[in-house]
Design a protein around this motif. Structure first.
Motif, PDB file in Angstrom:
ATOM      1  N   ALA A 312       0.819  -1.214   0.000  1.00 51.74           N
ATOM      2  CA  ALA A 312       0.000   0.000   0.000  1.00 51.74           C
ATOM      3  C   ALA A 312       0.852   1.263   0.000  1.00 51.74           C
ATOM      4  CB  ALA A 312      -0.936  -0.010   1.207  1.00 51.74           C
ATOM      5  N   ASP A 313       1.980   1.258   0.691  1.00 55.97           N
ATOM      6  CA  ASP A 313       2.810   2.460   0.768  1.00 55.97           C
ATOM      7  C   ASP A 313       3.466   2.800  -0.555  1.00 55.97           C
ATOM      8  OD1 ASP A 313       2.929   3.339   3.749  1.00 55.97           O
ATOM      9  OD2 ASP A 313       3.128   1.157   3.807  1.00 55.97           O
ATOM     10  N   ARG A 314       3.512   1.854  -1.486  1.00 59.53           N
ATOM     11  CA  ARG A 314       4.108   2.132  -2.789  1.00 59.53           C
ATOM     12  C   ARG A 314       3.069   2.468  -3.853  1.00 59.53           C
ATOM     13  NH1 ARG A 314       8.123  -2.254  -1.668  1.00 59.53           N
ATOM     14  NH2 ARG A 314       6.847  -3.700  -2.878  1.00 59.53           N
ATOM     15  N   LEU A 315       1.790   2.347  -3.515  1.00 63.79           N
ATOM     16  CA  LEU A 315       0.735   2.687  -4.463  1.00 63.79           C
ATOM     17  C   LEU A 315       0.496   4.193  -4.488  1.00 63.79           C
ATOM     18  CD1 LEU A 315      -1.901  -0.114  -3.747  1.00 63.79           C
ATOM     19  CD2 LEU A 315      -0.297   0.004  -5.651  1.00 63.79           C
ATOM     20  N   PHE A 316      -0.083   4.654  -5.577  1.00 60.49           N
ATOM     21  CA  PHE A 316      -0.422   6.066  -5.715  1.00 60.49           C
ATOM     22  C   PHE A 316      -1.592   6.373  -4.793  1.00 60.49           C
ATOM     23  CE2 PHE A 316      -2.849   9.258  -8.484  1.00 60.49           C
ATOM     24  CZ  PHE A 316      -2.184  10.341  -7.928  1.00 60.49           C
ATOM     25  N   SER A 317      -1.346   7.166  -3.773  1.00 59.87           N
ATOM     26  CA  SER A 317      -2.383   7.421  -2.773  1.00 59.87           C
ATOM     27  C   SER A 317      -2.577   8.897  -2.466  1.00 59.87           C
ATOM     28  CB  SER A 317      -2.045   6.691  -1.466  1.00 59.87           C
ATOM     29  OG  SER A 317      -0.776   7.124  -0.969  1.00 59.87           O
ATOM     30  N   SER A 318      -1.611   9.747  -2.818  1.00 60.40           N
ATOM     31  CA  SER A 318      -1.703  11.159  -2.467  1.00 60.40           C
ATOM     32  C   SER A 318      -1.019  12.002  -3.533  1.00 60.40           C
ATOM     33  CB  SER A 318      -1.065  11.422  -1.097  1.00 60.40           C
ATOM     34  OG  SER A 318      -0.888  12.800  -0.864  1.00 60.40           O
ATOM     35  N   VAL A 319      -1.706  13.040  -4.012  1.00 59.07           N
ATOM     36  CA  VAL A 319      -1.123  13.934  -5.002  1.00 59.07           C
ATOM     37  C   VAL A 319       0.040  14.705  -4.396  1.00 59.07           C
ATOM     38  CG1 VAL A 319      -1.558  15.962  -6.437  1.00 59.07           C
ATOM     39  CG2 VAL A 319      -3.263  14.141  -6.305  1.00 59.07           C
ATOM     40  N   SER A 320      -0.170  15.260  -3.213  1.00 61.45           N
ATOM     41  CA  SER A 320       0.870  16.058  -2.564  1.00 61.45           C
ATOM     42  C   SER A 320       2.115  15.226  -2.271  1.00 61.45           C
ATOM     43  CB  SER A 320       0.319  16.660  -1.273  1.00 61.45           C
ATOM     44  OG  SER A 320       1.307  17.385  -0.576  1.00 61.45           O
ATOM     45  N   ARG A 321       1.911  14.001  -1.793  1.00 58.01           N
ATOM     46  CA  ARG A 321       3.054  13.137  -1.476  1.00 58.01           C
ATOM     47  C   ARG A 321       3.811  12.746  -2.745  1.00 58.01           C
ATOM     48  NH1 ARG A 321       0.525   8.809   0.726  1.00 58.01           N
ATOM     49  NH2 ARG A 321      -0.017  10.138   2.490  1.00 58.01           N
ATOM     50  N   THR A 322       3.082  12.501  -3.825  1.00 57.21           N
ATOM     51  CA  THR A 322       3.737  12.153  -5.088  1.00 57.21           C
ATOM     52  C   THR A 322       4.567  13.318  -5.616  1.00 57.21           C
ATOM     53  OG1 THR A 322       1.938  10.630  -5.626  1.00 57.21           O
ATOM     54  CG2 THR A 322       3.334  11.363  -7.437  1.00 57.21           C
ATOM     55  N   TRP A 323       4.039  14.535  -5.526  1.00 56.69           N
ATOM     56  CA  TRP A 323       4.804  15.705  -5.952  1.00 56.69           C
ATOM     57  C   TRP A 323       6.070  15.874  -5.108  1.00 56.69           C
ATOM     58  CZ3 TRP A 323       5.908  19.149  -9.482  1.00 56.69           C
ATOM     59  CH2 TRP A 323       6.540  20.343  -9.118  1.00 56.69           C
ATOM     60  N   ASP A 324       5.938  15.672  -3.806  1.00 59.01           N
ATOM     61  CA  ASP A 324       7.107  15.799  -2.928  1.00 59.01           C
ATOM     62  C   ASP A 324       8.163  14.754  -3.267  1.00 59.01           C
ATOM     63  OD1 ASP A 324       5.941  17.919  -1.614  1.00 59.01           O
ATOM     64  OD2 ASP A 324       5.142  16.701   0.032  1.00 59.01           O
ATOM     65  N   MET A 325       7.725  13.541  -3.604  1.00 55.60           N
ATOM     66  CA  MET A 325       8.683  12.492  -3.965  1.00 55.60           C
ATOM     67  C   MET A 325       9.377  12.812  -5.283  1.00 55.60           C
ATOM     68  SD  MET A 325       6.526   9.066  -2.933  1.00 55.60           S
ATOM     69  CE  MET A 325       7.733   8.003  -3.698  1.00 55.60           C
ATOM     70  N   CYS A 326       8.610  13.341  -6.253  1.00 58.53           N
ATOM     71  CA  CYS A 326       9.196  13.619  -7.565  1.00 58.53           C
ATOM     72  C   CYS A 326      10.109  14.832  -7.542  1.00 58.53           C
ATOM     73  CB  CYS A 326       8.085  13.832  -8.592  1.00 58.53           C
ATOM     74  SG  CYS A 326       7.154  12.337  -8.989  1.00 58.53           S
ATOM     75  N   THR A 327       9.998  15.676  -6.532  1.00 58.28           N
ATOM     76  CA  THR A 327      10.856  16.862  -6.433  1.00 58.28           C
ATOM     77  C   THR A 327      11.740  16.830  -5.195  1.00 58.28           C
ATOM     78  OG1 THR A 327       9.072  18.063  -5.292  1.00 58.28           O
ATOM     79  CG2 THR A 327       9.227  18.310  -7.693  1.00 58.28           C
ATOM     80  N   GLY A 328      11.711  15.691  -4.479  1.00 62.55           N
ATOM     81  CA  GLY A 328      12.507  15.579  -3.259  1.00 62.55           C
ATOM     82  C   GLY A 328      13.872  14.979  -3.518  1.00 62.55           C
ATOM     83  N   GLN A 329      14.324  14.144  -2.585  1.00 61.29           N
ATOM     84  CA  GLN A 329      15.674  13.580  -2.653  1.00 61.29           C
ATOM     85  C   GLN A 329      15.731  12.206  -3.313  1.00 61.29           C
ATOM     86  OE1 GLN A 329      18.502  15.134  -1.875  1.00 61.29           O
ATOM     87  NE2 GLN A 329      17.288  16.956  -1.387  1.00 61.29           N
ATOM     88  N   SER A 330      14.562  11.620  -3.626  1.00 62.03           N
ATOM     89  CA  SER A 330      14.560  10.280  -4.213  1.00 62.03           C
ATOM     90  C   SER A 330      15.221  10.308  -5.593  1.00 62.03           C
ATOM     91  CB  SER A 330      13.120   9.760  -4.328  1.00 62.03           C
ATOM     92  OG  SER A 330      13.104   8.545  -5.044  1.00 62.03           O
ATOM     93  N   ALA A 331      16.163   9.418  -5.794  1.00 58.56           N
ATOM     94  CA  ALA A 331      16.883   9.372  -7.067  1.00 58.56           C
ATOM     95  C   ALA A 331      16.114   8.617  -8.146  1.00 58.56           C
ATOM     96  CB  ALA A 331      18.239   8.707  -6.866  1.00 58.56           C
ATOM     97  N   SER A 332      14.997   7.974  -7.771  1.00 58.50           N
ATOM     98  CA  SER A 332      14.264   7.154  -8.738  1.00 58.50           C
ATOM     99  C   SER A 332      12.942   7.787  -9.164  1.00 58.50           C
ATOM    100  CB  SER A 332      13.976   5.768  -8.139  1.00 58.50           C
ATOM    101  OG  SER A 332      13.191   5.887  -6.969  1.00 58.50           O
ATOM    102  N   GLU A 333      12.617   8.966  -8.652  1.00 58.89           N
ATOM    103  CA  GLU A 333      11.323   9.574  -8.948  1.00 58.89           C
ATOM    104  C   GLU A 333      11.492  10.854  -9.777  1.00 58.89           C
ATOM    105  OE1 GLU A 333       8.511   8.264  -8.413  1.00 58.89           O
ATOM    106  OE2 GLU A 333       9.051   6.625  -7.070  1.00 58.89           O
ATOM    107  N   VAL A 334      11.307  10.724 -11.077  1.00 62.46           N
ATOM    108  CA  VAL A 334      11.331  11.897 -11.967  1.00 62.46           C
ATOM    109  C   VAL A 334      10.098  11.858 -12.882  1.00 62.46           C
ATOM    110  CG1 VAL A 334      13.833  12.225 -11.925  1.00 62.46           C
ATOM    111  CG2 VAL A 334      12.819  10.648 -13.593  1.00 62.46           C
TER     112      VAL A 334
END
Length: 993
Positions: A312-334
């Motif tokens: 469940a934690d890897r599924l798409f569940s939140s727009v805000s959280r997805t944006w933070d991941m794609c612009t945060g420190q994760s090297a795999s989220e672009v």
């Protein structure tokens, strides 16, 4: 059919989002037939999932796990067998229905073609049929150089058999085709004829992206960056936008440093250095991630996860959280986005009630968590994103993003400078897959390509041009832009005070009222259609045709002034020259059947049932479909607008078992501005409770159907009062008193059933619980399916007290999504009566409601449902309210310069819109001024100036406009041009008709 097979191609693959199937393609003179080779009917991904689980069972040494896996394996086999049993063994497509043929790449091989089709409307034999159940088909012809050659051979064979109106990317002219189409669509976007959303879709299509191939799914950008605020972000503030000139991986400076360090230090003799190990568009990481709540993406996701949803934690569940991941420190989220983020709110709802699990913080996953400003509404969220995409700020930055994805910054030194370098297998030409002879190596390489994602074909090698600003004099505005429906800030603040509106603010010089010839009373003009640059045709409630000619006489002195006031909606100076055509004829041109003339026109059953086509057929005629005999028959007539005559007539008896009650038509193919054989689809409703779908193709042979292609029920024999069809969505709707049914016009499936809302007290203002009420769909032809995915209906609510001392009827507009979600309602003033027709703007952002005293314009919005934005007032007094019955725009519904409405008084009103002077100059060779002579020119010094004196008064001042109009008529009549702006040279006609 009985056609002989001309060509056949073995080892082909039918590629769909659901999965791929191998087979053989047969080409005949009229059909394409694809016979699947797999006897079990399984998709490629399903077979791979079964094989992987079988290997796992064989390699597992634990007996307990082995037994559990055996049970899981058997359940999976049975599940897939049930699904496969429902799949067809072969498919057939009609070559004459092909609208576009594009060359495609599949896993970086030039071995595929994609075919697009006009709406089939079921089968020619009158049944749904599986033969034409798709809008597009993607076919691959195999690996190696042989696959490339077979693709080109098959493409040439299909293109040579397809209609001349089909858009064709010939293999030997592919580069020229792309250059011409790219140039045309880019010029259209620059001049404002194409929206940002449609332009991005077009670029995706021309670059090889396809909804059929999840590895090459269309890609759209993140536009907004504010997903935290409680209120809707200010779309006029650049701080709320993402920087579109940078790739997603470069938006975070700290993370970018790590990417650049890896790029500089990467040293591998076989693999070129790259910045990002993941991609902005992949099948599993982007498409299936975002669309996991929809079919078939949910089942595909579970295939990849061994039959279950991911953690469940890897599924798409939140727009805000997805944006933070794609612009945060994760090297795999672009990740970038998919088109659904800007047009389809359904992907944010768990409408299928999937059990997606519980996250580590105890949250059970269901619908996607939206930003606070969306207030829990996916429709509001998607609407804000779409408005942001169409905003001036986004438009100014969009060329930078296009350069990164489709243009000069995609590859090479400029990609390095722009921090836009991905893994080498994502680029076309980095690996010649077709030349790999080792089968295992080729398959492994293709799987890598499918896993890492693929960059689109590069389309631009120079910096992308900017779009002309809305205030530019060279920019052609759409009706939605004139109405300001994408200006969210003004709409939220109810700010119409200092804003020009195309109808309510218009000066009297911008419209002309063509009165019906005396004596009266006259039948209402119930159907209106523009045709040619200078003509308009109308049909009244008695079924009699009326023909009009018009022209806009531009003021030759307005040039410099119009440049300086380019954003002024009324910068066009001039006046209308118009007349009612009264040619000599032996009999009055009319419909085959109409009801006897009633005392008044209050009842819908007293009015003729008719619809006019929007495209021309053979001999430049319009097709008119009407009630044929009042007993269920249907009549088709070809009408020549230039000669004012009926060219031909066909009567189909017993099309229904009872009288025809409603008809609606919508253009397809070339007539709809896309490609392929032009024509119309028509939905016909009957009082017997059924509806039928007919398709008409514009061809020199003028072959008319004698039977419908589909029949619809669902109303339990209740009278169908309204129908609508939208060919771009492949949908139609039928309405009875207590039910609205939405159908797929390809196979006739009922998709949704909508009932009147239970509580309309918020719209009506009646909240007394002692008052009884009943709400039903009004007995009216007014219904609209918008291209934005909404349905607008009219409801009639009756209120009464138990002692019958209080009784009241309130008419409301109701807004639904195609999923049946009720968005909101709008009560209409009592003097408007029941609307007779509802039409939509080209982009579906607003609707026009024809009712008492004119046409009102309402916003199709989840933020402000059916909010009033403009009104075309006709006038009239309290005792004699003039109603509008129909409205049409010309010359193009997407960029109109003139509007016309038919009135209950038998008159026609024509209204000028922005850029009518420029358009008239381009088309003046065919204008009405040549027909009525040069005498019209002398009007310029008198009539136009008289009318010009009242500029800015507005269309609301109907009485003043009427008096000035009369003065102008008299002035013009003294110069020998009878009928200018009024009751024209009447000739001799039976007043009783």
């Amino acid at each position: 059919g009985n056609d002989a097979v001309d060509l056949h191609y073995n080892n082909c693959m039918h590629i769909k989002a659901e999965g791929n199937r191998d087979g053989t393609l047969f080409v005949t003179s009229t059909y394409l037939v694809f016979e699947y080779e797999d006897a079990n009917g399984l998709y490629e991904g399903e077979q791979m999932a079964i094989d992987e689980l079988k290997k796992k069972i064989e390699s597992d040494e634990d007996d307990r796990d082995n037994a559990a896996n055996d049970m899981h394996y058997e359940r999976m086999i049975q599940h897939y067998k049930k699904l496969a049993a429902l799949r067809p063994k072969s498919m057939r497509w009609n070559i004459s229905e092909i609208s576009h043929i594009y060359l495609r790449r599949y896993r970086l091989r030039d071995s595929s073609i994609e075919l697009f089709f006009i709406p089939s409307g079921g089968d020619a034999t009158g049944g749904p049929g599986l033969s034409s159940a798709m809008t597009s088909v993607l076919l691959d012809f195999g690996s190696g150089n042989e696959g490339n050659l077979l693709r080109d051979e098959a493409a040439n064979a299909i293109m040579s058999r397809s209609p001349t109106s089909t858009v064709k990317q010939w293999p030997d002219k592919s580069a020229q085709f792309l250059h011409e189409h790219l140039r045309n669509i880019t010029i259209g976007w620059v001049k404002g004829r194409v929206s940002n959303f449609d332009y991005l879709l077009a670029l995706n299509c021309l670059s090889g992206r396809s909804f059929n191939d999840l590895c090459q799914y269309p890609v759209f950008p993140w536009v907004l960056s504010n997903y935290k605020s409680d209120e809707i972000p200010n779309l006029n503030d650049k701080a709320n936008y993402r920087d579109l000139t940078k790739p997603m991986g470069a938006l975070n400076p700290d993370r970018l440093k790590e990417f650049l360090e890896r790029f500089r230090t990467f040293d591998d003799p076989m693999i070129p250095p790259f910045m990002y190990g993941s991609h902005y568009s992949t099948s599993a990481g982007v498409v299936l991630h975002f669309l996991v709540r929809l079919h078939p993406f949910a089942s595909l996701h579970r295939q990849l996860q061994g039959g279950h949803f991911d953690v469940a934690d890897r599924l798409f569940s939140s727009v805000s959280r997805t944006w933070d991941m794609c612009t945060g420190q994760s090297a795999s989220e672009v990740k970038e986005l998919t088109p659904e983020w800007y047009c389809n709110p359904t992907f944010l709802r768990n409408i299928n009630k999937f059990k997606l699990g519980t996250s580590q913080d105890g949250q059970t996953l269901g619908d996607v968590e939206l930003p606070p400003w969306a207030k829990g509404s996916p429709e509001k969220f998607v609407e804000v994103l779409r408005c942001a995409l169409e905003s001036e700020i986004c438009t100014s930055m969009l060329p930078g993003w296009i350069d990164l994805i489709f243009g000069r910054k995609q590859q090479g030194p400029e990609a390095v400078e722009s921090n836009n370098v991905f893994f080498y297998l994502t680029y076309y030409g980095s690996c010649d897959v077709a030349s790999i002879e080792d089968e295992d190596m080729r398959i492994a390489t293709e799987l890598q390509i499918a896993h890492f994602g693929q960059c689109p074909m590069q389309l631009f090698w120079r910096p992308h041009v900017q779009k002309l600003p809305r205030k530019s004099p060279r920019r052609r505005l759409s009706l939605s832009e004139m109405l300001g429906v994408f200006d969210l800030e003004n709409l939220r603040q109810n700010s119409n005070i200092n804003r020009q509106l195309p109808f309510e603010s218009a000066p009297i010089s911008h419209w002309v009222h063509l009165y019906a010839p005396p004596p009266g009373p006259h039948a209402p003009l119930i159907s209106v259609r523009f045709v040619f640059p200078d003509r308009c045709i109308a049909i009244d409630a008695l079924g009699i045709y009326h023909f009009f000619r018009w022209a806009w006489k531009a003021d030759s002195e307005q040039g410099d002034e119009s440049q300086s006031r380019s954003y002024d909606l009324f910068s066009d100076k001039g006046y209308f020259v118009a007349q009612r055509e009264l040619p000599h004829f032996r009999s009055v041109p009319r419909l085959r059947f109409s009801r006897p003339k009633p005392e008044n026109w209050k009842k819908k059953s007293d009015v003729a049932v008719v619809a006019i086509s929007k495209c021309l057929y053979a001999t430049r005629s319009l097709l008119v479909v009407s009630d044929g005999d009042g007993k269920g028959g249907l009549c088709f007539q070809f009408v020549d607008p230039s000669k004012c005559t009926i060219q031909g007539e066909v009567h189909v008896s017993s099309a229904h078992s009872s009288r025809i009650s409603a008809i609606h038509m919508d253009p397809i193919g070339t007539a709809a501005g896309v490609g392929g054989a032009g024509g119309e689809v028509a939905i016909v409703g009957s009082s017997d409770g059924t509806a039928s779908l007919w398709r008409f193709i514009s061809s020199p042979a003028c072959n008319l159907p004698l039977r419908p292609r589909l029949r619809f029920g669902g109303h339990g024999g209740k009278n169908i009062g309204a129908v609508a069809v939208n060919s771009s969505l492949n949908l139609c709707a039928t309405v009875s008193a207590f039910r609205c049914c939405i159908f797929n016009i390809t196979n006739g499936t009922m998709l949704r059933s909508i009932t009147p809302p239970n509580n309309v007290s918020d719209a009506t203002g009646i909240k007394d619980r002692t008052i009884l009420s009943e709400t039903r769909f009004a007995d009216s032809n007014a219904i609209c399916i918008t291209s934005s995915g909404f349905v607008v209906l009219v409801c009639e609510s009756k209120y009464w007290s138990k002692d019958k001392s209080f009784q009241r009827i309130i008419v409301t507009l109701q807004l639904f999504t195609l999923e049946g979600e009720h968005i909101g309602s709008k009560a209409l003033e009592s003097w408007r009566g029941i609307p007779g027709k509802i039409s939509s703007t080209y982009d579906g952002r607003a609707v026009m409601v024809c009712s008492g005293r004119g046409v009102s314009f309402h916003l199709v919005s989840a933020i402000k449902p059916l909010y009033f934005i403009d009104e075309w007032q006709i006038g009239g007094d309290e005792d004699d309210i003039i109603s509008a019955h129909d409205i049409d725009f010309g010359p193009s519904p997407s960029r109109p310069v003139v509007a016309a409405t038919g009135l209950s008084s038998g008159a026609l009103r024509i209204h000028a819109l922005k850029n009518i002077s420029e358009w008239s100059e381009e088309n003046k060779k065919s204008s009405v001024t040549e027909a009525v002579g040069n005498v019209i020119g002398s009007v310029k010094g008198t009539g136009s100036k008289v009318v010009g004196l009242v500029k800015g008064t507005g269309s609301r001042v109907f009485g003043l406009g009427k008096e000035i109009g009369r003065e102008t008529i008299g002035d013009v009549a003294t110069r020998g041009v009878s009928g200018f702006l009024g009751g024209l040279g009447l000739g001799k006609m039976n007043p009783e008709r």
